[in-house]
Design a protein around this motif. Structure first.
Motif, PDB file in Angstrom:
ATOM      1  N   ILE A 422      60.129 -37.372  93.897  1.00 34.39           N
ATOM      2  CA  ILE A 422      60.953 -37.356  92.581  1.00 34.39           C
ATOM      3  C   ILE A 422      62.260 -38.452  93.094  1.00 34.39           C
ATOM      4  N   LYS A 423      62.495 -39.303  92.171  1.00 34.60           N
ATOM      5  CA  LYS A 423      63.480 -40.327  92.674  1.00 34.60           C
ATOM      6  C   LYS A 423      64.492 -40.159  91.507  1.00 34.60           C
ATOM      7  N   LEU A 424      65.692 -40.759  92.141  1.00 37.05           N
ATOM      8  CA  LEU A 424      66.772 -40.945  91.301  1.00 37.05           C
ATOM      9  C   LEU A 424      67.028 -42.342  91.093  1.00 37.05           C
ATOM     10  N   VAL A 425      67.215 -42.682  89.779  1.00 42.20           N
ATOM     11  CA  VAL A 425      67.715 -44.027  89.236  1.00 42.20           C
ATOM     12  C   VAL A 425      68.863 -44.208  88.633  1.00 42.20           C
ATOM     13  N   SER A 426      69.775 -45.255  88.688  1.00 45.59           N
ATOM     14  CA  SER A 426      71.047 -45.485  88.057  1.00 45.59           C
ATOM     15  C   SER A 426      70.609 -46.426  87.021  1.00 45.59           C
ATOM     16  N   PRO A 427      70.541 -46.082  85.762  1.00 45.59           N
ATOM     17  CA  PRO A 427      70.429 -47.024  84.485  1.00 45.59           C
ATOM     18  C   PRO A 427      71.153 -48.085  84.622  1.00 45.59           C
ATOM     19  N   LYS A 428      72.377 -47.986  85.104  1.00 47.84           N
ATOM     20  CA  LYS A 428      73.320 -49.157  85.000  1.00 47.84           C
ATOM     21  C   LYS A 428      72.975 -50.208  86.260  1.00 47.84           C
ATOM     22  N   THR A 429      72.957 -49.752  87.463  1.00 44.16           N
ATOM     23  CA  THR A 429      72.716 -50.718  88.349  1.00 44.16           C
ATOM     24  C   THR A 429      71.267 -50.993  88.744  1.00 44.16           C
ATOM     25  N   GLY A 430      70.155 -50.091  88.408  1.00 42.03           N
ATOM     26  CA  GLY A 430      68.898 -50.235  88.822  1.00 42.03           C
ATOM     27  C   GLY A 430      68.639 -49.499  90.153  1.00 42.03           C
ATOM     28  N   ASN A 431      69.759 -49.144  90.792  1.00 43.11           N
ATOM     29  CA  ASN A 431      69.234 -48.493  92.262  1.00 43.11           C
ATOM     30  C   ASN A 431      68.337 -47.360  92.054  1.00 43.11           C
ATOM     31  N   CYS A 432      67.536 -47.262  92.923  1.00 46.19           N
ATOM     32  CA  CYS A 432      66.581 -46.037  93.179  1.00 46.19           C
ATOM     33  C   CYS A 432      66.351 -45.643  94.319  1.00 46.19           C
ATOM     34  N   GLN A 433      66.504 -44.226  94.413  1.00 44.42           N
ATOM     35  CA  GLN A 433      66.488 -43.768  95.891  1.00 44.42           C
ATOM     36  C   GLN A 433      65.623 -42.392  95.840  1.00 44.42           C
ATOM     37  N   THR A 434      64.743 -42.220  96.877  1.00 45.86           N
ATOM     38  CA  THR A 434      63.951 -40.885  96.912  1.00 45.86           C
ATOM     39  C   THR A 434      64.917 -39.688  97.049  1.00 45.86           C
ATOM     40  N   PHE A 435      64.467 -38.680  96.237  1.00 47.10           N
ATOM     41  CA  PHE A 435      65.542 -37.528  96.173  1.00 47.10           C
ATOM     42  C   PHE A 435      64.863 -36.415  96.581  1.00 47.10           C
ATOM     43  N   ILE A 436      63.515 -36.148  96.331  1.00 50.39           N
ATOM     44  CA  ILE A 436      62.694 -35.097  96.741  1.00 50.39           C
ATOM     45  C   ILE A 436      61.435 -35.380  97.092  1.00 50.39           C
ATOM     46  N   GLY A 437      60.847 -34.810  98.132  1.00 47.08           N
ATOM     47  CA  GLY A 437      59.543 -34.859  98.511  1.00 47.08           C
ATOM     48  C   GLY A 437      59.160 -36.024  99.783  1.00 47.08           C
ATOM     49  N   ASP A 438      58.309 -35.409 100.683  1.00 53.09           N
ATOM     50  CA  ASP A 438      58.037 -36.533 101.657  1.00 53.09           C
ATOM     51  C   ASP A 438      56.874 -37.389 101.489  1.00 53.09           C
ATOM     52  N   GLY A 439      56.403 -37.470 100.215  1.00 52.92           N
ATOM     53  CA  GLY A 439      55.193 -38.538 100.004  1.00 52.92           C
ATOM     54  C   GLY A 439      54.147 -37.955 100.294  1.00 52.92           C
ATOM     55  N   CYS A 440      53.823 -36.897 100.800  1.00 54.59           N
ATOM     56  CA  CYS A 440      52.441 -36.532 101.019  1.00 54.59           C
ATOM     57  C   CYS A 440      52.177 -35.318  99.864  1.00 54.59           C
ATOM     58  N   ALA A 441      50.765 -35.400  99.586  1.00 54.99           N
ATOM     59  CA  ALA A 441      50.304 -34.574  98.396  1.00 54.99           C
ATOM     60  C   ALA A 441      50.437 -33.135  99.032  1.00 54.99           C
ATOM     61  N   GLY A 442      50.834 -32.259  98.481  1.00 59.26           N
ATOM     62  CA  GLY A 442      50.623 -30.869  98.899  1.00 59.26           C
ATOM     63  C   GLY A 442      51.743 -29.819  98.087  1.00 59.26           C
TER      64      GLY A 442
END
Length: 505
Positions: A422-442
């Motif tokens: 799950i990622k967090l995106v600013s619609p104003k700046t286009g900045n995107c950062q990972t919020f939750i999850g380590d990227g491995c399926a599980g």
């Protein structure tokens, strides 16, 4: 059509699914064989599955369909993910995992989906790509059977297979939930694999099951109505009406919670083949895989994944039409008329702009609701093959087949589906950062980035809680946004339609 040449043998040392052993083309002599080159993200590949199922049933004693899964996205190369897709879409023919595009290259395939037709003597006699080819294939198969009956080279017998769904029956309480919607009145879950909606409290107490759990397009009360793989929802709190994108019925349904009645409000039940901008009366206008919904005042906006467009329905008049998108697949910003999307699968809004999870280009788009009505790319490459897992700003961001998003507190929460994050995106700046999850399926509860998901595809925020439809885990996750604690939502008493004693909730 392509010249008559001997069909290259399929690799035996690759992974095969829906069968207990690899299939040799030479052992299938006497049968017509169709190779279906597909990848499970592709909406066009999903659209042809009913055609293949029709042909398999009609010619079950003389036709063998073999799926050749040639993956587009990195995540689609994983065997377990392909197995889950086979279960999700109820695929009942053998599938070979085309590692490294070997089979694709040997058969000179150029696009998804492509069908290669092999005659009972083992010769390639036809190739056709894209959707809408059922009648062509039907006529060709019938012709081949007649010809080879005369030659004595046809072999009529049904082949026995061991299917993935026999090994792994869908008896979980939820099955591949697609979207989730949290409201003050209730939590609504699109239980897509069970073809129904679940209505519960925000804590998981079941209020209603909407739909009888069998795929179909039937209006009526909660216990008799039928859906077919429902996805996105929008809620009208004033009138107590839930709108539902009934994806595989190519329709939008209305659930009247006061009357406990389900009604179709747009779509004919047939897939539209018209990708050009158009419109008409709701119940007279075919749709093309509506995937998600958002309500703005008295308009319903629809992420129409199948035609790569955004549509608008006037709930007063019942009229529906294309709002943005030419119908071609790609990424073009600009005016509503010239904009191009690629399988939009999630939609949300802040009231001034629609925000779109544009899955096939792994990008987040903005669509204006006020002048100058422009379409823009907020983050992501905007390229059909520009995917990955990179946080950052604007064009440097890489997502992987994002399917869902929701707007809250001036930010977009994005289900980066194939990155299991799950990622967090600013619609104003286009900045995107990972919020939750380590990227491995599980499936792992816990604290923020140590948690794990398996192709999450729907999100909804209410107060200080984020609800996540964790599709391949058959679960709904709940995140406390104050503590960043993630837990699996318990739904006591809920069970699969086929194994559950009928309950009156």
């Amino acid at each position: 059509m392509i010249p008559r040449v001997r069909s290259p043998e399929l690799p035996q040392n690759y992974t095969w699914l829906n069968t207990d052993k690899p299939l040799y083309l030479k052992e299938l002599r006497g049968r017509v064989v169709i190779l279906d080159f597909w990848t499970y993200c592709c909406i066009n590949c999903l659209h042809v599955l009913p055609d293949l199922k029709y042909l398999e049933q009609k010619y079950k004693n003389s036709l063998t369909v073999i799926g050749v899964h040639s993956a587009k996205f990195d995540n689609e190369q994983e065997i377990e993910n392909i197995r889950q897709a086979i279960l999700r879409y109820d695929i009942e023919h053998p599938v070979v995992v085309d590692k490294g595009f070997r089979v694709w290259q040997e058969y000179a395939v150029r696009a998804w989906p492509t069908f290669i037709v092999i005659d009972p003597e083992g010769y390639v006699i036809g190739q056709v790509s894209g959707e809408g080819n059922r009648d062509i294939l039907d006529q060709l198969i019938e012709k081949l059977i007649r010809e080879h009956q005369k030659k004595g080279t046809i072999n009529f017998q049904e082949i026995s297979l061991t299917l993935e769904k026999q090994r792994q029956p869908l008896i979980t309480p939820l099955a591949f939930p697609g979207k989730v919607l949290a409201t003050p009145e209730a939590l609504f879950i699109a239980d897509s694999g069970h073809h129904r909606l679940v209505m519960s409290s925000l804590e998981g107490e079941i209020f209603h099951l909407i739909g009888n759990g069998k795929p179909g397009l039937t209006d009526g009360n909660f216990s008799t109505a039928q859906f077919f793989a429902p996805q996105g929802m929008a809620f009208d709190a004033v009138n107590q009406i839930l709108y539902v994108a009934d994806t595989e019925n190519h329709a939008v349904r209305q659930v009247d919670l006061k009357r406990q009645i389900v009604e179709t409000i747009t779509g004919t039940g047939e897939q539209s083949r018209n990708i050009h901008p158009h419109g008409g009366a709701g119940l007279e206008t075919p749709l093309n895989s509506p995937w998600d919904l958002v309500k703005v005042e008295n308009s319903l906006f629809i992420a129409m994944a199948g035609s790569h467009q955004i549509w608008q329905m006037d709930l007063d008049s019942g009229m529906i039409s294309t709002y943005a998108g030419t119908g071609t697949e790609g990424c073009v910003d600009g005016s509503l008329r010239e904009a191009v999307f690629a399988q939009p699968s999630g939609i949300t809004t802040n009231g001034e702009e629609l925000f779109i999870a544009d899955s096939e280009i792994s990008s987040i788009r903005g669509v204006g609701l006020i002048e100058p009505y422009q379409v823009r790319t907020i983050c992501g490459s905007g390229n059909l093959f520009g995917f990955g897992d990179v946080d950052g700003q604007g064009e440097e961001v890489r997502l992987q087949h994002c399917l869902g998003l929701t707007y809250a507190n001036n930010f977009l929460w994005v289900a980066d589906t194939y990155n299991h994050k799950i990622k967090l995106v600013s619609p104003k700046t286009g900045n995107c950062q990972t919020f939750i999850g380590d990227g491995c399926a599980g499936l792992q509860d816990g604290q923020s980035k140590s948690t794990r998901f398996f192709e999450p595809s729907g999100l909804s925020v209410i107060d200080s809680h984020l609800y996540i439809s964790d599709t391949n885990n058959h679960a709904i996750m709940c995140v406390d946004l104050n503590t960043l604690e993630v837990r699996t939502l318990q739904l006591p008493g809920l069970c699969a339609p086929d194994v559950c004693i009928q309950k009156n909730f």
